[in-house]
Design an enzyme around this catalytic site. Structure first.
Site, PDB file in Angstrom:
ATOM      1  CD  GLN A 133      56.279  43.427  19.915  1.00  0.00           C
ATOM      2  OE1 GLN A 133      56.543  42.255  19.627  1.00  0.00           O
ATOM      3  NE2 GLN A 133      57.197  44.255  20.374  1.00  0.00           N
TER       4      GLN A 133
ATOM      5  CG  HIS B  44      63.827  47.722  15.907  1.00  0.00           C
ATOM      6  ND1 HIS B  44      63.963  47.189  17.167  1.00  0.00           N
ATOM      7  CD2 HIS B  44      63.033  48.801  16.043  1.00  0.00           C
ATOM      8  CE1 HIS B  44      63.288  47.939  18.030  1.00  0.00           C
ATOM      9  NE2 HIS B  44      62.714  48.930  17.367  1.00  0.00           N
TER      10      HIS B  44
ATOM     11  CB  THR C  60      67.781  63.570   3.541  1.00  0.00           C
ATOM     12  OG1 THR C  60      67.966  64.960   3.284  1.00  0.00           O
ATOM     13  CG2 THR C  60      68.279  62.749   2.363  1.00  0.00           C
TER      14      THR C  60
ATOM     15  N   GLY D 262      58.624  52.958  15.007  1.00  0.00           N
ATOM     16  CA  GLY D 262      57.269  52.780  15.515  1.00  0.00           C
ATOM     17  C   GLY D 262      56.809  53.953  16.373  1.00  0.00           C
ATOM     18  CB  SER D 263      58.470  55.936  19.033  1.00  0.00           C
ATOM     19  OG  SER D 263      58.872  54.824  19.796  1.00  0.00           O
TER      20      SER D 263
ATOM     21  CB  SER E  70      59.036  49.477  14.346  1.00  0.00           C
ATOM     22  OG  SER E  70      60.397  49.668  14.616  1.00  0.00           O
TER      23      SER E  70
ATOM     24  CB  CYS F 188      60.374  51.520  27.112  1.00  0.00           C
ATOM     25  SG  CYS F 188      60.212  50.869  25.465  1.00  0.00           S
TER      26      CYS F 188
ATOM     27  CG  ASN G  20      54.874  46.203  24.059  1.00  0.00           C
ATOM     28  OD1 ASN G  20      53.702  46.577  24.048  1.00  0.00           O
ATOM     29  ND2 ASN G  20      55.759  46.717  24.864  1.00  0.00           N
TER      30      ASN G  20
HETATM   31  C1  LIG Z   1      58.924  48.509  19.785  1.00  0.00           C
HETATM   32  C2  LIG Z   1      57.556  49.046  19.844  1.00  0.00           C
HETATM   33  C3  LIG Z   1      57.296  50.390  19.559  1.00  0.00           C
HETATM   34  C4  LIG Z   1      58.389  51.387  19.286  1.00  0.00           C
HETATM   35  O1  LIG Z   1      58.989  51.185  18.046  1.00  0.00           O
HETATM   36  P1  LIG Z   1      60.415  51.871  17.751  1.00  0.00           P
HETATM   37  O2  LIG Z   1      60.680  51.584  16.332  1.00  0.00           O
HETATM   38  O3  LIG Z   1      61.393  51.216  18.670  1.00  0.00           O
HETATM   39  O4  LIG Z   1      60.240  53.331  18.027  1.00  0.00           O
HETATM   40  C5  LIG Z   1      55.984  50.817  19.585  1.00  0.00           C
HETATM   41  N1  LIG Z   1      54.981  49.969  19.852  1.00  0.00           N
HETATM   42  C6  LIG Z   1      55.194  48.671  20.123  1.00  0.00           C
HETATM   43  C7  LIG Z   1      54.035  47.779  20.395  1.00  0.00           C
HETATM   44  C8  LIG Z   1      56.485  48.164  20.145  1.00  0.00           C
HETATM   45  O5  LIG Z   1      56.690  46.878  20.419  1.00  0.00           O
END
Ligand SMILES: *Cc1c(COP(=O)(O)O)cnc(C)c1O
Length: 395
Positions: A179, A201, A237, A70-71, A199, A324, A151
């Site tokens: 989210q 995870h 890759t 996500g970042s 993202s 974070c 989040n």
């Molecule tokens: C977790 C999160 C991110 C970051 O995603 P990553 O895959 O951990 O880099 C960005 N934005 C929101 C709203 C998140 O909850």
């Protein structure tokens, strides 16, 4: 017994996602850029995953770019819009005060490079309106970036309306939907979304993989330079095992979305109702426009961190806000953006649930949290002042 109630920080990788990943470590292990058969098998898998993910979002296959999460997707979307804007002398960006740091820190960097950023205020209920976005748009605006769901407090923004306002003004609209994806119904075309970050995870996929949806016609700038992967827009890759895991997890989440959402909402509302009975406590964020699994509550007179550690000792994994920022002494910027005073924002607790949580777990949380809150208040000099009337209660 461990009760995991921190699914907004990350989720357990599902068995389906793990199974979908395994063949791509040692069976179909080729490099998709290789011209031989082993490489081309991997390339086929990659194309298939891209199609499946696009379908889940209502996007076209070639509008999906894979990232490390996500970042990275947030960074690339925002920087790209900024670069595109500068070409037309448009260097104004609109966002909100309660975005994820992946967005806020990227914007800070752009401000140092001469961009102007309007950070919209968030209402007490954790929502920004489309009219407020509209009022902030200027001829120089090159991007609106507003998160889909927060989040920390789980509030859901009126994304389709904001998208409409941006479309009418001809301003690209990016949403950090990390989210929301896999938890809410999303259709990028219907909702007028130009760019969207996700993202894996956060929906039971593996960590370290994500995607950026980019509407056809918007030019992306590279964050990572190198080979010509991702149509030349993201070198490196491809992480095929995780991309396959992400596709499986997303399809699974969307197939069961309504069922899971109804179940998780039931648990959430039971938690909210029970925790609301604790005196001098306040639930943060709108109760309706809210992610199915999010509970966020402030308790006056205590520190969120102490609360977390004691809950952990009882086997309950929670958070005081964003993972974070834990470790820093500043209260959450999200809670401050709602107008909460520092001393109240310090006593926050986020419980984020998923479909694997049970009623029994909710009962344990509802037994332990009031116990721990009482214990901490009884030791707190701040609480003593509040109870003796030396200081006035805020909530
Ligand atoms: C977790 C999160 C991110 C970051 O995603 P990553 O895959 O951990 O880099 C960005 N934005 C929101 C709203 C998140 O909850």
């Amino acid at each position: 017994m461990t009760i995991y109630a921190d699914n907004a920080a990350t989720t357990k990788t599902s068995k389906k996602a793990i199974e979908a990943m395994l063949p791509y470590f040692d069976k179909i292990y080729g490099n998709p850029s290789s011209l031989h058969t082993v490489g081309q098998e991997a390339k086929e898998a990659l194309t298939e995953a891209r199609e499946r993910i696009a379908k889940c979002l209502g996007a076209e296959t070639n509008e999906i770019y894979f990232t490390s999460g996500g970042s990275e997707a947030d960074n690339q979307a925002i920087v790209s819009a900024a670069v595109n804007g500068a070409k037309k002398d448009k260097k104004h960006i609109i966002s909100t005060k309660f975005e994820h740091h992946a967005v806020l820190h990227t914007l800070k960097k752009l401000q140092k490079q001469g961009y102007e950023v309007t950070y919209l205020d968030v209402h007490e209920n954790g929502i920004v309106t489309a009219n407020e976005v509209k009022a902030a748009i200027k001829p120089e605006t090159c991007l609106v970036t507003i998160m889909y769901a927060n989040n920390e407090i789980g509030t859901i923004q009126p994304i389709a309306e904001i998208g409409k306002v941006c479309r009418e003004a001809g301003v690209p609209f990016h949403t950090d939907a990390v989210q929301a994806v896999g938890h809410l119904h999303i259709d990028v075309k219907e909702q007028n979304i130009d760019m969207l970050s996700l993202s894996a995870h956060k929906f039971h996929g593996p960590k370290g993989v994500g995607a950026l949806y980019v509407k056809k016609g918007i030019i992306l700038s590279n964050i990572i330079e190198g080979g010509a992967q991702e149509r030349g827009k993201r070198a490196g890759t491809e992480n095929i095992p995780e991309i396959m895991g992400m596709a499986a997890a997303l399809e699974d989440a969307i197939a069961d979305l309504d069922k899971n959402s109804a179940y998780v909402k039931g648990l959430r509302d039971k938690l909210i109702e029970g925790l609301s009975k604790i005196p001098h406590a306040k639930i943060n964020g709108d109760l309706e426009k809210r992610l199915p699994g999010n509970v966020n509550i402030c308790f006056e007179g205590i520190e969120g961190e102490s609360l977390l550690l004691l809950l952990d000792a009882h086997g309950i994994c929670a958070s005081s806000g964003s993972a974070c920022t834990s470790g820093s002494l500043d209260p959450s910027h999200v809670l401050l953006s709602l107008g909460l005073p520092h001393e109240v924002a310090h006593g926050s607790l986020r419980l984020s649930l998923c479909e694997e949580n049970t009623e029994e777990e909710i009962d344990v949380i509802l037994e332990k949290v009031p116990e721990v809150v009482n214990y901490l208040r009884n030791m707190s000099p701040v609480w003593e002042d509040l109870e003796s009337g030396k200081k006035a209660h805020i909530i």
